[in-house]
Scaffold this motif. Structure first.
Motif, PDB file in Angstrom:
ATOM      1  N   LYS A  33       0.856  -1.186   0.000  1.00 26.12           N
ATOM      2  CA  LYS A  33       0.000   0.000   0.000  1.00 26.12           C
ATOM      3  C   LYS A  33       0.885   1.228   0.000  1.00 26.12           C
ATOM      4  O   LYS A  33       1.911   1.283   0.681  1.00 26.12           O
ATOM      5  CB  LYS A  33      -0.917   0.018   1.223  1.00 26.12           C
ATOM      6  CG  LYS A  33      -2.034  -0.963   1.125  1.00 26.12           C
ATOM      7  CD  LYS A  33      -3.009  -0.792   2.258  1.00 26.12           C
ATOM      8  CE  LYS A  33      -4.143  -1.787   2.090  1.00 26.12           C
ATOM      9  NZ  LYS A  33      -5.113  -1.676   3.154  1.00 26.12           N
ATOM     10  N   LYS A  34       0.478   2.225  -0.775  1.00 22.30           N
ATOM     11  CA  LYS A  34       1.224   3.481  -0.798  1.00 22.30           C
ATOM     12  C   LYS A  34       0.966   4.185   0.531  1.00 22.30           C
ATOM     13  O   LYS A  34      -0.176   4.437   0.896  1.00 22.30           O
ATOM     14  CB  LYS A  34       0.747   4.381  -1.937  1.00 22.30           C
ATOM     15  CG  LYS A  34       1.124   3.879  -3.298  1.00 22.30           C
ATOM     16  CD  LYS A  34       0.610   4.832  -4.364  1.00 22.30           C
ATOM     17  CE  LYS A  34       0.955   4.322  -5.742  1.00 22.30           C
ATOM     18  NZ  LYS A  34       0.372   5.156  -6.801  1.00 22.30           N
ATOM     19  N   GLN A  35       2.031   4.464   1.229  1.00 21.43           N
ATOM     20  CA  GLN A  35       1.917   5.211   2.477  1.00 21.43           C
ATOM     21  C   GLN A  35       3.292   5.725   2.856  1.00 21.43           C
ATOM     22  O   GLN A  35       4.295   5.240   2.370  1.00 21.43           O
ATOM     23  CB  GLN A  35       1.324   4.361   3.584  1.00 21.43           C
ATOM     24  CG  GLN A  35       2.039   3.038   3.807  1.00 21.43           C
ATOM     25  CD  GLN A  35       1.262   2.172   4.777  1.00 21.43           C
ATOM     26  OE1 GLN A  35       0.493   2.640   5.567  1.00 21.43           O
ATOM     27  NE2 GLN A  35       1.480   0.870   4.700  1.00 21.43           N
ATOM     28  N   ASP A  39      -4.024   2.600  -4.993  1.00 15.71           N
ATOM     29  CA  ASP A  39      -3.375   2.799  -3.690  1.00 15.71           C
ATOM     30  C   ASP A  39      -2.246   1.798  -3.449  1.00 15.71           C
ATOM     31  O   ASP A  39      -1.673   1.750  -2.369  1.00 15.71           O
ATOM     32  CB  ASP A  39      -4.399   2.719  -2.555  1.00 15.71           C
ATOM     33  CG  ASP A  39      -4.917   1.309  -2.307  1.00 15.71           C
ATOM     34  OD1 ASP A  39      -4.944   0.504  -3.257  1.00 15.71           O
ATOM     35  OD2 ASP A  39      -5.283   1.018  -1.155  1.00 15.71           O
TER      36      ASP A  39
END
Length: 188
Positions: free
Chosen positions: A102-104, A155
């Motif tokens: 997940k993009k974070q 995402d």
């Protein structure tokens, strides 16, 4: 196979036969991949298995990417004929395994290291089962094309990927000299 044999036998396989890899075998390889350590045990990986037509589309995108770079004027690329032959169809490997997160922002670097560890675990598991693999850095360069082909959530970020299959009887590993331990090790 004992662990040292797995380490010694593992190589980048660049030519596969057409034999399919069973879903059960793939699942067991992924289970072994997931036994890797991860930051805060957050297990950031999401494995995507690609076969068939979508696999072929990704192989075409990789070939197109390589050809585009080979045809650039004033740009020297040191790439062997073996690599050029391999990229015509990713050595006919029947399976592509892509690993996303997940993009974070939190622990992004550590999460990528965790995914690298999971990738290596999976690759070693495949070797132990008599399969070949090749970790493909080019997948990151064509991630937009791949994401469009497999319709991945926006995402998610592609971190790692490798191909999987049974090595062809015609495959001969490329002998690569490894650096002497004294060149890469410092005891303090």
């Amino acid at each position: 196979m004992d662990f040292q044999s797995v380490i010694d036998k593992r190589c980048s396989t660049r030519l596969y036969d057409k034999r399919p890899v069973s879903k059960n075998t793939i699942i067991n390889i992924i289970k072994d991949g997931c036994k890797a350590p991860s930051t805060n045990n957050n297990q950031p990986w999401n494995f995507v298995i690609v076969k068939g037509e979508k696999r072929d589309l990704i192989a075409q995108a990789a070939k197109k990417y390589l050809n585009r770079h080979l045809n650039k004027k004033n740009k020297k690329i040191n790439i062997s004929k073996n690599a050029i032959d391999f990229y015509q169809n990713l050595g006919d490997a029947p399976v592509i395994i892509l690993i996303y997160m997940k993009k974070q922002e939190n622990y992004k670097h550590a999460q990528k290291l965790s995914i690298a560890a999971a990738t290596l675990n999976a690759i070693l598991s495949a070797t132990n089962r008599g399969l070949g693999t090749c970790w493909i850095g080019t997948f990151n360069s064509i991630n937009r094309s791949i994401n469009k082909i497999i319709n991945i959530d926006k995402d998610k970020e592609l971190v790692s990927g490798f191909i999987l299959g049974y090595p062809s009887n015609d495959f001969k590993p490329i002998k690569k000299d490894k650096k002497n331990i004294s060149e890469i090790t410092t005891f303090v």
